[in-house]
Design an enzyme around this catalytic site. Structure first.
Site, PDB file in Angstrom:
ATOM      1  N   ASP A   1      12.358   3.065  -9.094  1.00 32.94           N
ATOM      2  CA  ASP A   1      12.665   3.315  -7.689  1.00 32.94           C
ATOM      3  C   ASP A   1      13.835   4.263  -7.478  1.00 32.94           C
ATOM      4  OD1 ASP A   1      10.636   1.722  -6.521  1.00 32.94           O
ATOM      5  OD2 ASP A   1      11.781  -0.076  -6.989  1.00 32.94           O
TER       6      ASP A   1
ATOM      7  N   ASP B   1       2.784   2.530  -6.138  1.00 32.04           N
ATOM      8  CA  ASP B   1       3.980   3.013  -5.440  1.00 32.04           C
ATOM      9  C   ASP B   1       4.693   4.122  -6.221  1.00 32.04           C
ATOM     10  OD1 ASP B   1       3.309   0.202  -5.359  1.00 32.04           O
ATOM     11  OD2 ASP B   1       5.046  -0.189  -4.091  1.00 32.04           O
TER      12      ASP B   1
END
Length: 399
Positions: free
Chosen positions: A115, A174
């Protein structure tokens, strides 16, 4: 209509004119964000989490939930501030954007998560795009170096999560969103390694994450020693075989940006196929704001996910400029934006300054259901800016 608007743009309009929700929605977003900035100091003081720097959502009691920079959501609020500055050119948003972006910069060194792309690119990436500050450039390059340490050339992907007992090398859909950081780092540094990693990840994901109907699994688990696929499962969706709404949006957006950066037609075709799955699905509501999962068992009473809708709209505006289906794609994005603006916005002066309501974070964990979430606001603002640029005859992407 301005006669100078290119004919190609006219093909992307409805009823002979270009829709532009930004003229009303951005001033509303400014007022809401002013409210949030005023609420943040008290929320930080009340937070039980150390080093809380960014707003994420509202608690069940309606209080502002603040998060540390290590949280994957932390970069979205600084990104919102950059978008407000981009549209308004008001220096108060520039000052705020710089301050909140500084809080996220330590994440350029976090090797424990994929992330880093979300955190750094949504904050520092937008900051560099709008200011060309050399310091931001160095942060982006360092963050790309950090993210690259998670790449396994045998698998061909960047590892998403560590310390998952049942998944030795999980890759989630993602992760497509973090590739933008790598593409940018190659352009800024001249080091093609980042670009090659991004392409490898995109190709491997395209091969293994998608079903014949172009819906996506959430998690693909690989054997890190052989690259073999071990599991095809979900973490945030209803079931392993279901189509988690935001995951479909990540794929749509991810392959659209991959086409932008490479001009590989396979990525364009992938994005178009994902769009067809999403927007022809019988369980997509008439307002085009999806249920949290396209296969949720309690449809039509299942929670919606405004964050997925905003993400999809933003992707569709960009995709509309590449595809022969551009006119329909832009209309679909406009329809979504009309729905979000009319029925999903917070009431003025309420919700601690969040812009959109009715997002779903992690339904299986009973977490953040039917709440405002900062990434919904981020992609909503991004979609507004993209729509505005198209309305003004400009490129949808400003680099």
């Amino acid at each position: 209509m301005n006669k100078l608007i290119p004919v190609a743009l006219c093909l992307l309009t409805t009823a002979g004119y270009a829709q532009n929700n930004a003229k009303k929605a951005i001033p509303f977003a400014e007022k809401q964000t002013d409210l949030m900035l005023k609420a943040i100091p008290a929320a930080i003081a009340a937070s039980t989490k150390p080093n809380a720097v960014s707003p994420r959502t509202l608690s069940t009691t309606g209080e502002l939930v603040m998060i540390p920079s290590k949280d994957w959501v932390s970069g979205f609020f600084p990104g919102e501030l950059w978008y407000l500055y981009e549209y308004t050119h008001n220096n108060k948003w520039l000052t705020a954007a710089k301050a909140y972006t500084t809080n996220i910069e330590p994440e350029q060194f976090d090797k424990g998560t994929h992330d880093v792309g979300f955190k750094i690119y949504c904050s520092v990436g937008n900051g560099y795009r709008l200011t060309k500050d050399a310091h931001y450039k160095e942060v982006i390059i360092q963050a790309a170096k950090t993210l690259s340490t998670r790449f396994n050339p045998i698998v061909g992907c960047i590892k998403s999560w560590d310390n998952r007992k049942n998944w030795p090398f999980p890759v989630i859909i993602d992760n497509m969103m973090n590739l933008e950081l790598l593409f940018e780092a190659t352009k800024l540094s001249g080091d093609s390694t980042f670009h090659k990693i991004a392409v490898s990840h995109a190709n491997t994901t395209m091969k293994n994450h998608f079903r014949p109907d172009y819906s996506s699994y959430h998690v693909i688990d690989y054997d890190p020693q052989t690259g073999a696929v071990l599991h095809k499962q979900t973490h945030q969706g209803y079931a392993d075989s279901s189509a988690w709404a935001r995951g479909q949006g990540w794929g749509l957006y991810g392959y659209t940006l991959c086409y932008r950066e490479t001009r590989n037609k396979a990525y364009l075709q992938q994005a178009e196929a994902i769009a067809k799955f999403i927007f022809s699905h019988p369980n997509l509501p008439k307002d085009k704001v999806p249920y949290w999962d396209f296969n949720a068992p309690d449809i039509p009473n299942a929670p919606r996910d405004a964050s997925a809708a905003a993400l999809m709209a933003s992707a569709m505006y960009e995709l509309s400029t590449y595809s022969s289906n551009g006119k329909q794609y832009k209309k679909t994005a406009d329809d979504i934006m009309n729905s979000l603006s009319k029925r999903y916005q917070a009431k003025p002066g309420e919700s601690k300054g969040f812009i959109l309501l009715h997002s779903t974070g992690h339904k299986p964990a009973n977490s953040e259901i039917d709440v405002p979430i900062s990434y919904a606001d981020y992609y909503y603002l991004e979609a507004l800016l993209r729509q505005n640029r198209l309305a003004n005859g400009q490129s949808v992407i400003v680099q």
